[in-house]
Design an enzyme around this catalytic site. Sequence first.
Site, mmCIF file in Angstrom:
data_model
loop_
_atom_site.group_PDB
_atom_site.id
_atom_site.type_symbol
_atom_site.label_atom_id
_atom_site.label_comp_id
_atom_site.label_asym_id
_atom_site.label_seq_id
_atom_site.Cartn_x
_atom_site.Cartn_y
_atom_site.Cartn_z
ATOM 1 N N GLU A 110 8.070 1.192 12.229
ATOM 2 C CA GLU A 110 9.640 2.779 11.316
ATOM 3 C C GLU A 110 8.675 3.689 11.707
ATOM 4 O O GLU A 110 7.194 3.813 10.839
ATOM 5 C CB GLU A 110 10.076 2.479 10.224
ATOM 6 C CG GLU A 110 10.557 1.266 10.318
ATOM 7 C CD GLU A 110 11.955 0.677 11.444
ATOM 8 O OE1 GLU A 110 12.498 1.795 12.196
ATOM 9 O OE2 GLU A 110 12.118 -0.626 11.113
ATOM 10 N N CYS B 39 12.075 11.014 8.539
ATOM 11 C CA CYS B 39 12.135 10.121 9.818
ATOM 12 C C CYS B 39 13.182 10.577 11.185
ATOM 13 O O CYS B 39 13.340 11.174 11.888
ATOM 14 C CB CYS B 39 12.088 9.167 9.661
ATOM 15 S SG CYS B 39 12.959 7.801 9.580
ATOM 16 N N LYS C 113 0.761 -0.915 0.131
ATOM 17 C CA LYS C 113 0.334 -0.307 0.043
ATOM 18 C C LYS C 113 0.628 1.409 -0.046
ATOM 19 O O LYS C 113 1.511 1.770 0.964
ATOM 20 C CB LYS C 113 -0.644 0.033 1.448
ATOM 21 C CG LYS C 113 -2.394 0.784 1.254
ATOM 22 C CD LYS C 113 -2.190 1.718 0.797
ATOM 23 C CE LYS C 113 -2.150 2.993 1.602
ATOM 24 N NZ LYS C 113 -1.837 4.204 1.075
ATOM 25 N N GLU D 101 6.739 16.197 15.745
ATOM 26 C CA GLU D 101 7.659 15.899 14.474
ATOM 27 C C GLU D 101 7.058 17.087 13.560
ATOM 28 O O GLU D 101 6.147 16.918 13.347
ATOM 29 C CB GLU D 101 7.555 15.087 14.246
ATOM 30 C CG GLU D 101 8.199 14.485 13.205
ATOM 31 C CD GLU D 101 7.944 12.969 12.228
ATOM 32 O OE1 GLU D 101 7.267 12.504 12.574
ATOM 33 O OE2 GLU D 101 8.677 11.689 11.824
#
Length: 493
Positions: A249, A283, A174, A384
């Site tokens: 993750e 990230c 996906k 973040e």
Amino acid sequence: MAERYGAYIGGKWVNAESGETMEVINPATGQVAALAARCGPADVDKAVRAAVEAAPAWAGKTVGERSKVLLKLSQIIMANQEHLARLETMEHGSPIRKTMNFDVPLAAEQFEYFAGAARAMTGETLPVGPWCASMTIREPLGVVGLITPWNFPALMVVWKLGAALVTGNACIIKPPSVAPLTTLKLAEMAAVAGAPAGVVNVVTGPGETVGEALVKHPDVAKIGFTGDTMTGKRIMKLASETVKPVGLELGGKNAFIVMEGADVDSAAAGAVWGAFFNSGQVCAAASRFYIHESLYDEFSKKFVLAARQLRYGDPLDMGTVMGPLAYRAHRDRVEDYIKAAKEDGAKLLLGGERPDTPETRNGFYVAPTIFGDCTNRMRFMQEEIFGPVVGLVCFKTADEAVSLANDTRYGLSASIWTKDVRQGLVMAGRIKAGTVWINEHLIIFCETPWGGCKESGWGKDLSTMVLDEYTMTKHIYIDLIGQPERPWHGLLK
Ligand code: NAD
């Protein structure tokens, strides 16, 4: 007219059952670049059926045979280097200089790595007693779902696909809704390389429908997920209904610590790389900077000076090093953090605005932005941002630096800049993160494990450790006594 892409299921390009499509927008221009199938749960089910059918034969091949498919795929990727690089630049906005020289060659190299690594996989024999032979073998899981983010459209899927394929699993990917095209091309290339129909399937569409249907499907044995922490939490919840393992993750809010006596030129250069590579959409991007008081002024000046040189603009121009952010809503979200930082009293040292040039006017650009005089209490220093926005904090002692670095719900990565390697190693041991770099930030090899702790997730991508993520260890016990009565049967007599 925009090119139209179907989903890739059972070795064929197919439209969504509903016939619906979704727009893929070029973030450098704001224009529609292509149309992709807007699939739903029925398409996921179709892909799962194709994968379930294909899985046993793929698992039944030798690891050497599967490895050759990956090596061939690696060659096909390099033969199509420019095509793939342009596609990724168009859907994601990453400069062609980067996609040509970094993303595509690295994707090819990673398939090579997995092709080799899996051939060295072993089981164990366990000396539990003279009356038996006891051993472990590694088996594929069956059908696995791989859900990937948009920040490195090719690499994020290769990290998972390479490991899952070579260990004998059939995969349903996906891809990210904003940038699904590179993944679709890779699936087609995998088929050309020899992956049988149904072994690599791609179902495009929204995470809330397509992603969730994949996570909930009872015939999917595992979900390998990379993405936002909130999404990861939702996936964990949904996966619990079928007791499905998930690899997560997730996000990061990564510390960059400059110790007393560090090489400031090297740290400033590393800061520009760590903070602004891929426009900060990484990230592991350096986002919280902790600078020793003796170097704070010198480091901030050098960091700002170096960041000012970054050339942003048309990502198809080889001279451009910073492209736009990947989509409009993300750009708006990053700008909200800039506003919040100003409201919280951070001092703007660089950027903070949309670049306004003829090249960038219609795209989703944000200039490299550096704030000084920050504290960990400011919202933008805790959440973040996933864009080119960072904050600098001054500290006095190594203990203070460690405690500031650990003051976050994330635990993905950190870096320590010091001339005292002993000090660096001791601090690295005290920082709660999956990776700590000393005198470097943001360098990842195929051979080194990648994955975080705390709300950055669990499990590993890359290195030989990822092979554990896509195999089940089975214990097999063989009796060597060869008689009906065993010594322990006495317990029932
Ligand atoms: P995201 O969580 O919004 O989306 C990731 C993928 O999940 C997409 O394919 C999306 O369509 C799908 N998805 C969304 N909602 C879903 C749901 N309810 N169920 C199932 N699937 C769903 O993340 P993003 O914005 O694409 O990516 C950015 C995030 O990824 C950042 O937080 C970043 O730190 C993280 N990331 C982490 C790593 C790492 O290695 N730790 C690497 C790259 C990116």
